[in-house]
Scaffold this motif. Structure first.
Motif, short mmCIF file in Angstrom:
data_model
loop_
_atom_site.label_atom_id
_atom_site.label_comp_id
_atom_site.label_asym_id
_atom_site.label_seq_id
_atom_site.Cartn_x
_atom_site.Cartn_y
_atom_site.Cartn_z
N SER A 1 13.89 -8.53 -4.70
CA SER A 1 14.86 -7.44 -4.57
C SER A 1 14.70 -6.39 -5.67
N LEU A 2 14.03 -6.74 -6.75
CA LEU A 2 13.81 -5.77 -7.83
C LEU A 2 12.63 -4.84 -7.55
N GLY A 3 11.79 -5.24 -6.62
CA GLY A 3 10.61 -4.43 -6.31
C GLY A 3 10.90 -3.32 -5.31
N ARG A 4 10.01 -2.37 -5.25
CA ARG A 4 10.07 -1.30 -4.24
C ARG A 4 8.68 -1.19 -3.65
N ASN A 5 8.54 -1.56 -2.39
CA ASN A 5 7.24 -1.75 -1.77
C ASN A 5 6.63 -0.43 -1.32
N ALA A 6 5.56 -0.02 -1.98
CA ALA A 6 4.91 1.25 -1.65
C ALA A 6 4.29 1.22 -0.27
N ILE A 7 3.78 0.07 0.16
CA ILE A 7 3.19 -0.02 1.49
C ILE A 7 4.23 0.24 2.56
N ALA A 8 5.44 -0.33 2.38
CA ALA A 8 6.50 -0.10 3.36
C ALA A 8 6.86 1.38 3.44
N GLY A 9 6.98 2.03 2.26
CA GLY A 9 7.30 3.45 2.27
C GLY A 9 6.21 4.28 2.90
N LEU A 10 4.96 3.95 2.57
CA LEU A 10 3.84 4.69 3.15
C LEU A 10 3.79 4.50 4.67
N SER A 11 4.08 3.29 5.13
CA SER A 11 4.05 3.01 6.57
C SER A 11 5.05 3.88 7.32
N PRO B 1 -2.42 -9.26 -4.41
CA PRO B 1 -1.93 -10.62 -4.15
C PRO B 1 -0.68 -10.61 -3.27
N LEU B 2 -0.59 -11.57 -2.40
CA LEU B 2 0.51 -11.59 -1.43
C LEU B 2 1.83 -11.98 -2.06
N ASN B 3 1.81 -12.45 -3.29
CA ASN B 3 3.07 -12.79 -3.95
C ASN B 3 3.52 -11.71 -4.92
N VAL B 4 2.98 -10.50 -4.76
CA VAL B 4 3.35 -9.37 -5.60
C VAL B 4 3.80 -8.20 -4.71
N VAL B 5 4.95 -7.62 -5.01
CA VAL B 5 5.41 -6.42 -4.31
C VAL B 5 4.50 -5.26 -4.72
N THR B 6 3.91 -4.60 -3.73
CA THR B 6 2.92 -3.55 -3.99
C THR B 6 3.57 -2.29 -4.55
N ASP B 7 3.01 -1.78 -5.63
CA ASP B 7 3.59 -0.58 -6.25
C ASP B 7 2.78 0.69 -6.00
N SER C 1 6.54 -2.77 -8.93
CA SER C 1 5.97 -4.09 -8.76
C SER C 1 6.98 -5.16 -9.16
N ALA C 2 6.96 -6.29 -8.46
CA ALA C 2 7.84 -7.42 -8.79
C ALA C 2 7.26 -8.68 -8.16
N HIS C 3 7.72 -9.83 -8.61
CA HIS C 3 7.32 -11.10 -8.01
C HIS C 3 7.95 -11.19 -6.63
#
Length: 427
Positions: free
Chosen positions: A228-238, A265-271, A220-222
């Motif tokens: 750039s510090l986040g890693r988006n779980a939705i993208a990986g799952l997609s 929230p749309l301003n949070v990278v999904t974890d 999760s990240a702002h």
């Protein structure tokens, strides 16, 4: 109905008895269908359980209620949750008989307690629309009354029977699968009372099935300051879901991406993101292929191989819980007998392959050939348009009664075929 004239007096008496039970069978089916017994509605299942106990126990030597152990499943939140089930029922008659038949059915439906489809209504003189009328409370009444008629047959003591009615079939029989295997392995023939099609066609071979949940965890990240510090779980799952869907290009395998969850929230990278999906396989080789590909997919995510980002982690939950059900030599013998029974009732018996699965798959895994659509004729199951053909209650009960008669009189040849088949499977 045109009964042929060369049946024995005892068989004719049983057929006539079942013809006269039509109204009783319908009344009991409607009473059961008007009680919600969705797999997760334990209070409703308890009511149906008690009614079935009262209906079946008078004809059994042994009657018992069996608590099913809870299982675990991955929730949409990415956390494992305990899943509880209603009690199963077991009934036994003549446990020491030389020929044994295992019958099974389920008391649960796919309709939860808050589903709008809750009551029965007649569509016309011969079709009643209602939750579970076809799948399979009508089938339970077919089973019950076929056995009631059989108990008056002079050969009834030579054929012992055992029944399991489970409460979790619609979600894969995960809580009752061990129970089914344990008791089915002691029998010689299986009879399952899922519905036939409206025209009477039965299921032949069936695909196997497995339910799975893929959990992808990121960071999760702002989304503005530190994206750039986040890693988006939705993208990986997609990416993973896209690859799973491509498996549908392989003959013999279907993958249905059933439900996804994740994000906030749309301003949070999904974890955290989860996909629940089903895989159907034509053969055991297809199943093994899918199992290997699943392991490879999870490894690619965890090893950060393209197209997946680093620091994404994947966890797979679930399994193939019902293997494919091919038609064995003894199974074909059962269909041949059933066709001959149908001739006595002027009913043409046909069967065809299906992608659906049921507890008939579980019984084959236990080494028990079976016919698994001996219930009522009906259609549109698992939808609010489900209906049962009313006249098929006594019709299908007569058909099962005749199958029991055929097995009691001609079982020796079948048992030889069964022995050969079981020996070949063990190899």
């Amino acid at each position: 109905m045109n009964l042929i004239s060369n049946v024995s007096p005892s068989v004719l008496e049983g057929l006539e008895y079942l013809q006269g039970q039509q109204d009783t069978m319908l009344e009991n089916t409607l009473a059961l269908a008007n009680i919600n017994s969705g797999t997760r509605h334990l209070a409703g299942l308890a009511q149906v359980h008690d009614r079935l106990y009262d209906l079946f126990s008078p004809i059994a030597d042994i009657s018992e209620s069996i608590a099913l152990a809870p299982t675990q499943a991955l929730g949409d939140d990415g956390v494992l949750h305990d899943i509880h089930y209603g009690n199963a029922l077991r009934f036994v008659k003549y446990p020491e008989a030389p020929i044994r038949v295992f019958l099974c059915g389920h008391m649960d439906t796919v309709f939860p307690v808050d589903h709008p489809f809750q009551t029965c209504q007649f569509l016309d003189d011969n079709r009643v629309n209602g939750p579970g009328t076809a799948d399979m409370k009508g089938g339970l009444m077919v089973m019950l009354h076929a056995l009631k008629a059989w108990e008056q047959h002079p050969l009834s003591h030579q054929l012992g029977w055992e029944i399991i009615i489970n409460s979790d079939e619609e979600t894969g029989s995960l809580g009752s699968s061990d129970l089914l295997v344990k008791h089915a392995s002691n029998a010689h023939m299986g009879m399952v009372f899922e519905p036939a099609l409206a025209d009477g066609t039965l299921a032949g071979s069936r695909k196997g099935s497995g339910n799975f949940s893929l959990l992808v965890s990121g960071l999760s990240a702002h989304a503005g300051r530190e994206f750039s510090l986040g890693r988006n779980a939705i993208a990986g799952l997609s990416h993973a879901m896209s690859q799973l869907h491509q498996w549908n290009e392989r003959e013999g395998i279907t993958v249905n991406l059933g439900r996804i969850s994740g994000g906030g929230p749309l301003n949070v990278v999904t974890d955290t993101a989860v996909c629940h999906f089903n895989i159907r396989t034509q053969t055991t080789d297809d199943q093994h292929w899918a199992e290997e590909r699943l392991r490879e997919l999870v490894s690619r995510i965890n090893d950060s191989k393209p197209p997946f980002e680093d620091q994404l982690k994947a966890t797979l939950h679930g399994a193939f819980y019902r293997p494919p059900k091919p038609l064995s030599e003894p199974n074909l013998q059962l269909f041949q007998w059933l066709a001959q029974c149908g001739e006595q009732l002027d009913i043409a018996i046909h069967h065809k392959p299906t992608g659906g699965c049921c507890d008939g798959n579980n019984l084959v895994a236990a080494g028990l050939p079976n016919i698994d659509t001996l219930g009522v004729r009906g259609a549109n199951i698992h939808t609010a348009d489900e209906f049962m053909c009313v006249d098929s209650l006594s019709e299908r009960a007569r058909l099962s009664f005749l199958l029991l008669d055929a097995f009691a009189r001609n079982g020796d040849a079948y048992l030889e075929s069964l022995s050969r088949w079981r020996a070949s499977v063990k190899k």
